[in-house]
Scaffold this active site. Structure first.
Site, PDB file in Angstrom:
ATOM      1  N   GLY A  14     -25.517  54.818 -56.942  1.00  0.00           N
ATOM      2  CA  GLY A  14     -25.525  53.373 -57.121  1.00  0.00           C
ATOM      3  C   GLY A  14     -26.573  52.910 -58.104  1.00  0.00           C
ATOM      4  CB  ALA A  15     -28.636  54.597 -60.355  1.00  0.00           C
ATOM      5  NE  ARG A  17     -23.763  46.081 -59.114  1.00  0.00           N
ATOM      6  CZ  ARG A  17     -22.864  45.205 -59.558  1.00  0.00           C
ATOM      7  NH1 ARG A  17     -23.202  44.363 -60.531  1.00  0.00           N
ATOM      8  NH2 ARG A  17     -21.657  45.161 -59.043  1.00  0.00           N
ATOM      9  CB  SER A 163     -30.415  46.450 -45.534  1.00  0.00           C
ATOM     10  OG  SER A 163     -30.537  45.059 -45.692  1.00  0.00           O
ATOM     11  CE1 TYR A 176     -25.327  45.999 -48.032  1.00  0.00           C
ATOM     12  CE2 TYR A 176     -26.798  44.895 -46.485  1.00  0.00           C
ATOM     13  CZ  TYR A 176     -26.605  45.624 -47.647  1.00  0.00           C
ATOM     14  OH  TYR A 176     -27.690  45.988 -48.409  1.00  0.00           O
ATOM     15  CE  LYS A 180     -26.979  49.072 -46.886  1.00  0.00           C
ATOM     16  NZ  LYS A 180     -27.305  50.182 -47.795  1.00  0.00           N
TER      17      LYS A 180
END
Length: 280
Positions: A14-15, A17, A163, A176, A180
């Site tokens: 997920g890197a 952006r 999170s 979500y 998490k």
């Protein structure tokens, strides 16, 4: 002075952006001496935020270019973490092209309805997608990396990005928040299983962080209650004891510490990086 991660190889999911925690993590690990594999699902220019389009952003490849400019080895991979075969191939390529794997950072996440819908208003496919990325994807990556660590017999680090919403339930967060929460349980179980192999497993729980993903939640919240985006974003800061959002680099700094030799005796922990809001 020797960089703390010199000679190490890390994967960060997920890197892709430009304003994301994943990019900040990948760059910080490279700054500390690691070679870094950057993973993200490719996005079309139309799916990118305006500032990425204006910058000619190319997702994971742009991050890999930054890492290469730092003198590190890198790979940019278009990997869907919900696909076990794609995850296995990601780990396989990391080892074959960079020689080993020392750290896995499970950062990829998906927030489709956060700030927007109550549970009973969700479509089933929205729930399934959020659980698939935020939990099942972490499972697939942990499984593949754990197998590699055990086979290498040299220890390793797994760092899962949970999170604040995985410690304190948030309404209108769909799949979500449940996912998490589950990531923390997965972290603790795997920490126990991998301890005999000298592999530490920890989670980080960011609070509100200044990213495009968080901005999306603010916008959906504003649409739901009929309030401007700016008012929602500024209003959240009033609840944070330090009075501001985190910068992605502040999350990355904690990841870098957990990946370093200094954190060798820390495992099974969920570390909050939330400006103190979790105390409330």
């Amino acid at each position: 002075m020797i960089a703390p991660l010199a000679g190490k190889v890390a994967i960060v999911t997920g890197a892709g952006r430009m304003r994301g925690i994943g990019r900040a993590i990948a760059l910080r690990l490279a700054e500390d001496g690691a070679d870094v594999v950057v993973s993200a699902i490719a996005r079309s220019p139309e799916a990118m935020p305006q500032r990425e389009g204006e910058a000619g952003w190319r997702g994971a490849q742009s991050v890999a270019d930054e890492i290469e400019a730092m003198g590190r080895h890198t790979l940019a991979l278009d990997a869907d973490i919900t696909n076990p075969s794609a995850v296995q191939e990601m780990v396989k390529r990391t080892i074959s092209e960079l020689g080993r794997i020392d750290t896995l950072v499970n950062n990829a996440g998906l927030a489709l309805v956060s700030g927007k819908k109550n549970l009973w208003e969700m479509e089933d496919d929205e729930w399934i997608q959020e659980i698939d990325v935020n939990l099942n994807g972490v499972y697939h990556c942990c499984k593949a990396a754990a197998k590699a660590f055990v086979e290498q017999s040299e220890g390793g680090r797994i760092i899962n990005i949970s999170s604040l919403a995985g410690r304190i339930a948030q309404p209108q967060y769909g799949g979500y928040t449940p996912a998490k929460f589950a990531v923390i349980g997965l972290t603790q179980m795997l920490a126990l299983e991998l301890a005999p192999h000298n592999v530490t497993v920890n989670a980080i729980c960011p609070g509100s962080t200044d990213t495009d993903m968080m901005d999306g939640t603010f916008r959906r919240t504003g649409e739901r209650i009929g309030a401007p985006f700016e008012m929602i974003k500024e209003g959240v800061k009033r609840f944070i004891p330090l009075g501001r959002q985190a910068e992605p680099g502040e999350i990355a700094a904690v990841v870098a510490y957990l990946a370093s030799p200094a954190a060798a005796y820390i495992t099974g922990q969920a570390i909050s990086v939330d400006g103190g809001i979790g105390m409330r």
